[in-house]
Design a protein around this motif. Structure first.
Motif, short mmCIF file in Angstrom:
data_model
loop_
_atom_site.label_atom_id
_atom_site.label_comp_id
_atom_site.label_asym_id
_atom_site.label_seq_id
_atom_site.Cartn_x
_atom_site.Cartn_y
_atom_site.Cartn_z
N SER A 119 27.79 38.20 8.17
CA SER A 119 28.79 37.19 8.52
C SER A 119 28.19 35.79 8.41
N ALA A 120 26.98 35.62 8.90
CA ALA A 120 26.33 34.31 8.81
C ALA A 120 26.10 33.92 7.35
N MET A 121 25.72 34.88 6.52
CA MET A 121 25.50 34.60 5.11
C MET A 121 26.82 34.22 4.43
N ALA A 122 27.89 34.91 4.78
CA ALA A 122 29.20 34.57 4.20
C ALA A 122 29.62 33.16 4.62
N CYS A 123 29.38 32.81 5.88
CA CYS A 123 29.69 31.45 6.34
C CYS A 123 28.85 30.42 5.61
N ASP A 124 27.57 30.72 5.40
CA ASP A 124 26.70 29.79 4.68
C ASP A 124 27.17 29.63 3.23
N GLN A 125 27.55 30.73 2.59
CA GLN A 125 28.03 30.64 1.22
C GLN A 125 29.32 29.84 1.13
N ALA A 126 30.21 30.02 2.11
CA ALA A 126 31.45 29.23 2.13
C ALA A 126 31.12 27.75 2.33
N ASP A 127 30.16 27.45 3.20
CA ASP A 127 29.75 26.07 3.42
C ASP A 127 29.16 25.47 2.14
N GLN A 128 28.33 26.24 1.44
CA GLN A 128 27.75 25.76 0.18
C GLN A 128 28.85 25.49 -0.84
N ALA A 129 29.87 26.33 -0.88
CA ALA A 129 30.98 26.11 -1.81
C ALA A 129 31.73 24.84 -1.45
N LEU A 130 31.95 24.59 -0.16
CA LEU A 130 32.62 23.37 0.27
C LEU A 130 31.78 22.13 -0.04
N ILE A 131 30.47 22.24 0.11
CA ILE A 131 29.59 21.12 -0.25
C ILE A 131 29.72 20.82 -1.74
N TRP A 132 29.74 21.86 -2.57
CA TRP A 132 29.87 21.68 -4.01
C TRP A 132 31.22 21.06 -4.37
N VAL A 133 32.29 21.59 -3.79
CA VAL A 133 33.63 21.07 -4.08
C VAL A 133 33.74 19.62 -3.63
N THR A 134 33.20 19.30 -2.46
CA THR A 134 33.25 17.92 -1.95
C THR A 134 32.52 16.97 -2.90
N ALA A 135 31.34 17.36 -3.35
CA ALA A 135 30.59 16.51 -4.28
C ALA A 135 31.37 16.32 -5.58
N ASP A 136 32.00 17.38 -6.06
CA ASP A 136 32.77 17.29 -7.29
C ASP A 136 33.99 16.38 -7.10
N LEU A 137 34.70 16.54 -5.99
CA LEU A 137 35.87 15.69 -5.72
C LEU A 137 35.47 14.23 -5.53
N ALA A 138 34.32 14.00 -4.92
CA ALA A 138 33.87 12.63 -4.68
C ALA A 138 33.69 11.86 -5.99
N GLN A 139 33.37 12.57 -7.07
CA GLN A 139 33.19 11.92 -8.37
C GLN A 139 34.44 11.17 -8.82
N THR A 140 35.61 11.70 -8.48
CA THR A 140 36.86 11.07 -8.93
C THR A 140 37.68 10.45 -7.81
N ARG A 141 37.46 10.87 -6.58
CA ARG A 141 38.30 10.40 -5.48
C ARG A 141 37.64 9.35 -4.60
N LEU A 142 36.36 9.13 -4.75
CA LEU A 142 35.63 8.15 -3.96
C LEU A 142 35.16 7.06 -4.91
#
Length: 173
Positions: free
Chosen positions: A66-89
């Protein structure tokens, strides 16, 4: 720190703390003690204390998955946020603008934190409900202050800038 963060490796995360402490004692080793593991300011500490106070028999391997799944989800959100920041920030002469309007709350929250960091990279990230409160204010059309940064709703964007000095002449903190 994450399971792998630069040069820091955490190969013993799969072992129970009691087993590691016993191993150290059996081999004359002194285990490292991270004082943050006793600091109730951290959610992880409060969760550990709450779980240890129950009589639930939670299998370590299931908790690790469960902790690993949460960490993987967090890593995915970090990646998506960085990608979105390229065009939205977008940086502006006075700060930046952020287009976060049509995104899920968690991505809006993370993008707002990224925008704050873009303006004041040396400031500590906001904690607690500060960002959620600011988003609620912005959604209702009101300005929000986060530290020394003024965030203003300017549809379809949020405009972020260092707050002007207070009328008393004292700068915002």
């Amino acid at each position: 720190i994450r399971a792998r963060n630069g040069d820091v490796l955490r190969p013993l995360l799969g072992f129970a703390k009691s087993d590691l402490v016993a191993f150290c004692a059996d081999h004359g080793l002194t285990p490292a003690d991270d004082p943050s593991n006793a600091n109730d300011d951290y959610d992880r500490v409060r969760w550990r204390k709450a779980l240890s106070a129950t009589d639930l028999d939670l299998p370590l391997d299931a908790m690790q998955r469960s902790a690993m799944a949460c960490d993987q989800a967090d890593q995915a959100l970090i990646w998506v946020t960085a990608d979105l920041a390229q065009t939205r920030l977008l940086k502006t002469p006075t700060g930046c603008t952020l287009d976060a309007g049509d995104l899920p709350h968690e991505l809006r929250r993370r993008l707002l934190i990224a925008a704050l960091s873009a303006i004041a990279p040396d400031a500590p990230p906001p904690r607690g409900t500060v960002v959620d409160t600011a988003i609620a204010r912005l959604d209702s059309g009101d300005n929000a202050m986060i530290g020394a940064i003024l965030v203003q709703p300017r549809p379809p964007h949020w405009a972020l800038s260092l707050a002007p000095p207070r009328k008393s002449g004292v700068p915002a903190d």
